[in-house]
Scaffold this active site. Structure first.
Site, PDB file in Angstrom:
ATOM      1  CG  HIS A   1      -0.342   0.183   2.504  1.00  0.00           C
ATOM      2  ND1 HIS A   1      -0.546  -0.559   3.264  1.00  0.00           N
ATOM      3  CD2 HIS A   1      -0.369   1.636   2.965  1.00  0.00           C
ATOM      4  CE1 HIS A   1      -0.033   0.080   4.559  1.00  0.00           C
ATOM      5  NE2 HIS A   1      -0.166   1.222   4.305  1.00  0.00           N
TER       6      HIS A   1
ATOM      7  CG  ASP B   1       0.174  -3.950   2.879  1.00  0.00           C
ATOM      8  OD1 ASP B   1       0.894  -3.417   1.817  1.00  0.00           O
ATOM      9  OD2 ASP B   1      -0.628  -3.590   3.811  1.00  0.00           O
TER      10      ASP B   1
ATOM     11  CB  SER C   1       2.985   1.620   6.530  1.00  0.00           C
ATOM     12  OG  SER C   1       1.618   1.522   7.077  1.00  0.00           O
TER      13      SER C   1
HETATM   14  N1  ARG Z   1      -4.833   0.642   7.653  1.00  0.00           N
HETATM   15  C1  ARG Z   1      -3.664   0.750   7.119  1.00  0.00           C
HETATM   16  C2  ARG Z   1      -2.972   2.037   7.269  1.00  0.00           C
HETATM   17  O1  ARG Z   1      -3.351   2.842   7.847  1.00  0.00           O
HETATM   18  C3  ARG Z   1      -3.602   0.215   5.781  1.00  0.00           C
HETATM   19  C4  ARG Z   1      -4.348   1.206   4.615  1.00  0.00           C
HETATM   20  C5  ARG Z   1      -4.482   0.500   3.135  1.00  0.00           C
HETATM   21  N2  ARG Z   1      -5.276  -0.449   3.163  1.00  0.00           N
HETATM   22  C6  ARG Z   1      -6.379  -0.309   2.741  1.00  0.00           C
HETATM   23  N3  ARG Z   1      -7.271  -1.417   2.494  1.00  0.00           N
HETATM   24  N4  ARG Z   1      -7.315   0.673   2.458  1.00  0.00           N
HETATM   25  O2  ARG Z   1      -2.245   2.712   6.430  1.00  0.00           O
HETATM   26  N1  GLU Z   2      -1.238   1.262   7.796  1.00  0.00           N
HETATM   27  C1  GLU Z   2      -0.821   2.309   8.455  1.00  0.00           C
HETATM   28  C2  GLU Z   2       0.563   3.098   7.734  1.00  0.00           C
HETATM   29  O1  GLU Z   2       0.185   3.233   6.554  1.00  0.00           O
HETATM   30  C3  GLU Z   2      -0.042   1.797   9.636  1.00  0.00           C
HETATM   31  C4  GLU Z   2      -1.266   1.281  10.566  1.00  0.00           C
HETATM   32  C5  GLU Z   2      -1.212   2.313  11.800  1.00  0.00           C
HETATM   33  O2  GLU Z   2      -1.906   3.372  11.719  1.00  0.00           O
HETATM   34  O3  GLU Z   2      -0.718   1.965  12.772  1.00  0.00           O
HETATM   35  O4  GLU Z   2       1.239   3.910   8.148  1.00  0.00           O
END
Ligand code: ARG
Ligand code: GLU
Length: 711
Positions: A86, A222, A646
């Site tokens: 991502h 990921d 991330s």
């Molecule tokens: N929750 C993760 C973060 O905050 C992954 C986000 C990307 N994935 C998604 N399904 N939207 O960045």
């Molecule tokens: N998916 C998040 C990012 O892009 C990390 C998840 C979190 O917030 O801990 O940094």
């Protein structure tokens, strides 16, 4: 104010003694002083100097800021790096077309020649950092106004940067810590030739999609791979065919040994922002003002998007990224509110504040909490409207195009040189082309309707853009239908024609009903909201600085970690299961078995690629299987992380790479405001699954060969 007895004060001191190992995002330069002993007690085998050193190469030399908001790390001596899928998504998407759909099919460069350049993508390595608090706060006095204080600080920072003598080789950044009580200067090396090496198909790299996002158990592969190139002499350089793969001093060895409950883990990366030391009023505002407005408006957007995406595969492609962006925040805030409620976060902060008040009585901090209360009370009505305006502006996609058109109108109005106007038209044309590729008029229209409807129901008329008064009179559906019919911006052919034959006649665009709506919202934002909003936030910022300092004075024995601010930090904890609710235990790892359980070609997020299914059926896991014979996919641990982490390396007791951080669990998303060791877990991709995909699914064994793998 009541006076509290001596025994209570003693109690405070005793509570504050215990530092929670899992909570905290620590400064690498200060590990020796504050953390290393505890880390070693927990199993860490290395020294603080091994993690961060300016005298010799250390682990930090293999960790980087990837792009604008992620972390990445080196995994070979040829500049190969790994980060999340991502995080690489935008660049993978840019190389994708209908013929070469790398998002869907994945991409693997089978030789260095096939690696793809990504103009604009940069990575930054920390060379060194320095505490510069004294120099930044030089001549700052207690009685200065906030404004003069800031002017002086800016001046001090500028002269520090100028006199640092590290000229063009480095990018220098100074960042405030502890709400402006401490400052650090960072020297970064920036590399600009970063090429795409590999990415799994989205059905692996995004497996589970938004359905599983923020959730455990999780099965997302990921990750993506890039390579850094340098000038032939090893220095950072813009893209050039003559560039060569970077030869870093450090990269992470990868351990295939496997992970167990209780194992030491460390996350080394760039957490973006947290607010651990704010008063109850801030938590109250987040829970009861910001989050509910954002959640309500985004629920509406997502309902429309979901229905449209289900109705047509083309719309699904067009809105996939938009829906993911809207949904990511939406889901996080829902989790955050639940977590804060479960923790009784407001009450907990209130009782801390009661202690604080008792301690501060008659001293220099007396009355601080009361000023907070006054300020938040004064801010909240504006904050609520501001949140709605921001969500509305971001939510209506045509507003984005309208705002990009603003320049053209301005230049035309002011008779800018013909050349200037021509380049503006051209850049707008290319912007519009990209915009319409992912634009579906009916969907955009329905989103506009539902957001305007929300705004008219929830926000006082005094803060309505003028157009809304008219909409109310003539009816929402009819008015917005008409707006879309008449608008240049809303109709691709009309707007493209307009730009094609553009001869400086800007009036038609300026009178466009959607451009107009955008202008009206901006007007409200600037004249009705910003002044009040900025005034109170400025006061609150200065209170935060004082309150932070005061809390550190009160709890002298506690070791404080600074809030995240997108600087390099160390989090450490251990691999651990958790109990999300009564009678339910979540194991600490997931396996390929779980991917097959979810497998369902009918559901986009769970459509397992045939090739992966075959590997599963043949149990063809190579050297990547766990001792238990299974292919482990993800695992959780108690490291304190947030957005920006991330792609961060998850490191074992010996300093080897065992995982890539990519998310948190839903029950733990309130950790940005309040950490709970029972519930907060970071979610990581098991390195063994990533290598299994590279090796067995992609057959990119040449990449495995350049890594340092420990069995
Ligand atoms: N929750 C993760 C973060 O905050 C992954 C986000 C990307 N994935 C998604 N399904 N939207 O960045
Ligand atoms: N998916 C998040 C990012 O892009 C990390 C998840 C979190 O917030 O801990 O940094």
């Amino acid at each position: 104010m009541k006076r509290l007895g001596f025994s209570l004060l003693l109690g405070i001191l005793m509570i504050s003694q215990s530092v929670k190992a899992d909570e905290g995002m620590w400064i690498p330069m200060l590990l020796e002083k504050y953390n290393i002993e505890e880390m070693q007690e927990m199993g860490f085998k290395l020294t603080a100097e091994d993690v961060y050193s300016i005298n010799q190469s250390s682990m930090k030399d293999a960790v980087m800021i990837f792009g604008g908001g992620c972390t990445g790390e080196l995994i070979s001596d040829q500049g190969l790096l790994i980060t999340n899928h991502h995080c690489g998504y935008g660049n993978i998407q840019k190389h994708s077309s209908l013929e070469n759909d790398y998002l869907t099919d994945g991409f693997w460069a089978m030789s260095k020649k096939e690696e793809l350049a990504n103009p604009g993508l940069e990575v930054r390595f920390l060379v060194s950092m320095e505490d510069v608090t004294e120099a930044v706060l030089k001549d700052v006095t207690k009685n200065m106004t906030e404004k003069n204080r800031q002017i002086l600080i800016d001046k001090n920072m500028n002269s520090l940067i100028e006199s640092s003598g590290k000229d063009n080789d480095y990018e220098i950044r100074i960042k405030p810590f502890f709400h402006g009580n401490q400052y650090f200067m960072y020297f970064n090396k920036v590399y600009k030739d970063v090429r795409l090496v590999g990415a799994p198909p989205s059905a692996i790299g995004k497996f589970g999609g938004d359905t599983d996002n923020w959730m455990w158990p999780r099965h997302t592969g990921d990750f993506s791979l890039f390579r850094i190139y340098t000038a032939p002499d090893g220095s950072p350089a813009e893209y050039s065919e003559l560039n060569v793969p970077m030869k870093p001093e450090r990269h992470f060895p990868i351990s295939l040994k496997g992970i167990e409950t209780g194992d030491f883990t460390m996350v080394f990366g760039y957490p973006g922002s947290t607010e651990q030391y704010v008063p109850s009023y801030k938590i109250d505002m987040t829970m009861n003002v910001n989050n509910p407005v954002r959640i309500a408006m985004r629920t509406r957007i997502l309902d429309v998007m979901k229905a449209s995406m289900e109705s047509d595969p083309l719309i699904r492609i067009q809105y996939a990224t938009k829906a993911a962006r809207v949904s990511n925040g939406w889901k996080k805030w829902i989790g955050e509110n639940r977590g804060l409620k479960r923790l009784n976060a407001i009450e907990r902060k209130q009782s801390e504040e009661a202690e604080f008040r008792a301690w501060a009585e008659n001293g220099k901090y007396d009355g601080l909490i009361e000023i907070y209360e006054t300020e938040y009370n004064a801010l909240i009505p504006t904050e609520r409207i501001m949140t709605a305006v921001v969500e509305a502006l971001n939510g209506m996609e045509l507003i984005n195009l309208a705002s990009s058109s603003r320049g053209l109108i301005q230049y035309s109005k002011n008779d800018a040189p013909e050349e200037r106007i021509q380049t503006t038209v051209e850049s707008l044309q290319s912007k519009a082309k990209g915009f319409y590729k992912d634009y579906h008029q009916e969907t955009a229209k329905e989103i506009t309707k539902t957001l305007i409807d929300y705004y008219m129901q929830e926000i006082d008329q005094a803060y309505w853009p003028e157009s809304l008064l008219d909409i109310e009179k003539k009816g929402l559906d009819k008015s917005i239908d008409k707006m879309f019919k008449k608008s240049l911006l809303a109709n691709e052919a009309d707007f493209m024609d307009f730009l094609d034959g553009y001869k400086g006649k800007y009036k038609k665009l300026e009178k466009d009903p959607i451009y107009n709506l955008y202008q009206e919202f901006v007007q409200i934002y600037l004249s009705e909201l910003s002044p009040t909003y900025n005034t109170h936030h400025a006061v609150i910022d200065s209170l935060d600085r004082v309150y932070m300092k005061a809390q550190m004075e009160l709890r002298k024995d506690k070791i404080f970690y600074p809030d995240a601010n997108f600087t390099l930090r160390v989090g450490y904890g251990q691999v651990d299961h958790y109990f999300p609710r009564d009678a339910v235990k979540y194991k600490y790892f997931t396996t390929l078995e779980g991917i097959m359980e979810k497998d369902n070609p009918e559901i986009y997020d769970y459509d397992v690629p045939d090739k992966l299914r075959n590997l599963y059926e043949n149990k063809d896991f190579g050297q990547y299987a766990d001792e238990d014979g299974q292919m482990h996919v993800c695992f959780i641990a108690t490291n304190h992380t947030t957005g920006g982490n991330s792609g961060s390396p998850v490191i074992d007791a010996e300093g080897n790479l065992i995982g890539i951080n990519f998310d948190r669990n839903w029950e733990g998303t309130m950790s940005d405001l309040m950490y709970d060791p029972e519930m907060c877990r970071n979610i990581s991709l098991d390195m063994r699954y990533a290598l299994f995909i590279v090796d067995k699914l992609a057959g990119a064994t040449h990449l495995i060969d350049e890594m340092t793998i420990l069995r």
